[in-house]
Design a protein around this motif. Structure first.
Motif, PDB file in Angstrom:
ATOM      1  N   SER A  21       1.024  -7.239   0.898  1.00  0.00           N
ATOM      2  CA  SER A  21       0.908  -6.438   2.115  1.00  0.00           C
ATOM      3  C   SER A  21       2.125  -6.646   3.015  1.00  0.00           C
ATOM      4  CB  SER A  21      -0.384  -6.803   2.853  1.00  0.00           C
ATOM      5  OG  SER A  21      -0.488  -6.083   4.051  1.00  0.00           O
ATOM      6  N   ILE A  24       5.325  -4.957   1.580  1.00  0.00           N
ATOM      7  CA  ILE A  24       5.324  -3.507   1.817  1.00  0.00           C
ATOM      8  C   ILE A  24       5.655  -3.227   3.279  1.00  0.00           C
ATOM      9  CG2 ILE A  24       3.901  -1.420   1.866  1.00  0.00           C
ATOM     10  CD1 ILE A  24       2.366  -2.671  -0.555  1.00  0.00           C
ATOM     11  N   LYS A  27       9.278  -3.115   4.341  1.00  0.00           N
ATOM     12  CA  LYS A  27      10.029  -1.905   3.982  1.00  0.00           C
ATOM     13  C   LYS A  27       9.882  -0.809   5.038  1.00  0.00           C
ATOM     14  CE  LYS A  27      11.232  -3.431  -0.097  1.00  0.00           C
ATOM     15  NZ  LYS A  27      12.597  -3.767  -0.420  1.00  0.00           N
ATOM     16  N   ILE A  39      -2.835   1.030  -1.166  1.00  0.00           N
ATOM     17  CA  ILE A  39      -1.687   1.644  -1.831  1.00  0.00           C
ATOM     18  C   ILE A  39      -2.164   2.968  -2.409  1.00  0.00           C
ATOM     19  CG2 ILE A  39      -0.036   1.448  -3.719  1.00  0.00           C
ATOM     20  CD1 ILE A  39      -0.350  -1.580  -3.531  1.00  0.00           C
TER      21      ILE A  39
END
Length: 146
Positions: A21, A24, A27, A39
């Motif tokens: 988590s 991600i 990003k 996701i």
């Protein structure tokens, strides 16, 4: 414009997947300290494959064609693959088992090389998704728009 169809694969991230988590979230700086909990992946996409759309409407959406999003089980995907196999092995059964459907920019209603190519593409896309071990923890949703 036209019939666009999506099968999305989704998976929740559990608390023991905190590191994933965070990776991600890194990003996407706009997320900040918020936790990524799910996701979503475009697992299959069709354009103007009205026979496939009709199957989803009839077998997943209980006949309601409303551009909504509907959960699809692996068993339902396997049922579609099985029908495709039958039609590809005996094309005379196409109209009875996987009929085309007219609609606003839904594409051709002919049982021609494009119809059968859509079936072959669909089988290829879905065969991987019904593998329970590979896609463990994922669920699927169908959505179409036009």
């Amino acid at each position: 414009m036209g019939l666009d169809m999506y099968l999305n694969a989704k998976r929740f991230l559990w608390h023991n997947e905190e590191e994933l988590s965070k990776q991600i979230a890194e990003k996407f700086p706009e997320i900040g300290d918020k936790r990524v909990k799910e996701i979503s992946v475009e697992a299959a996409y069709w354009r103007k494959s009205n026979q496939i759309h009709k199957w989803f409407v009839d077998n997943v959406q209980e006949g309601t064609d409303d551009c909504g999003t509907y959960e699809v089980s692996r068993d339902q995907l396997q049922n579609l693959i099985d029908l495709i196999d039958i039609v590809l092995s005996d094309k005379r059964k196409a109209q009875a088992l996987l009929p085309t459907e007219s609609g606003f920019f839904f594409g051709s209603e002919k049982y021609d090389e494009y119809y059968y190519s859509d079936l072959e593409d669909t089988k290829r896309m879905l065969t991987d998704l019904v593998d329970k071990e590979k896609w463990q923890g994922w669920y699927f949703e169908y959505h179409a728009s036009w």
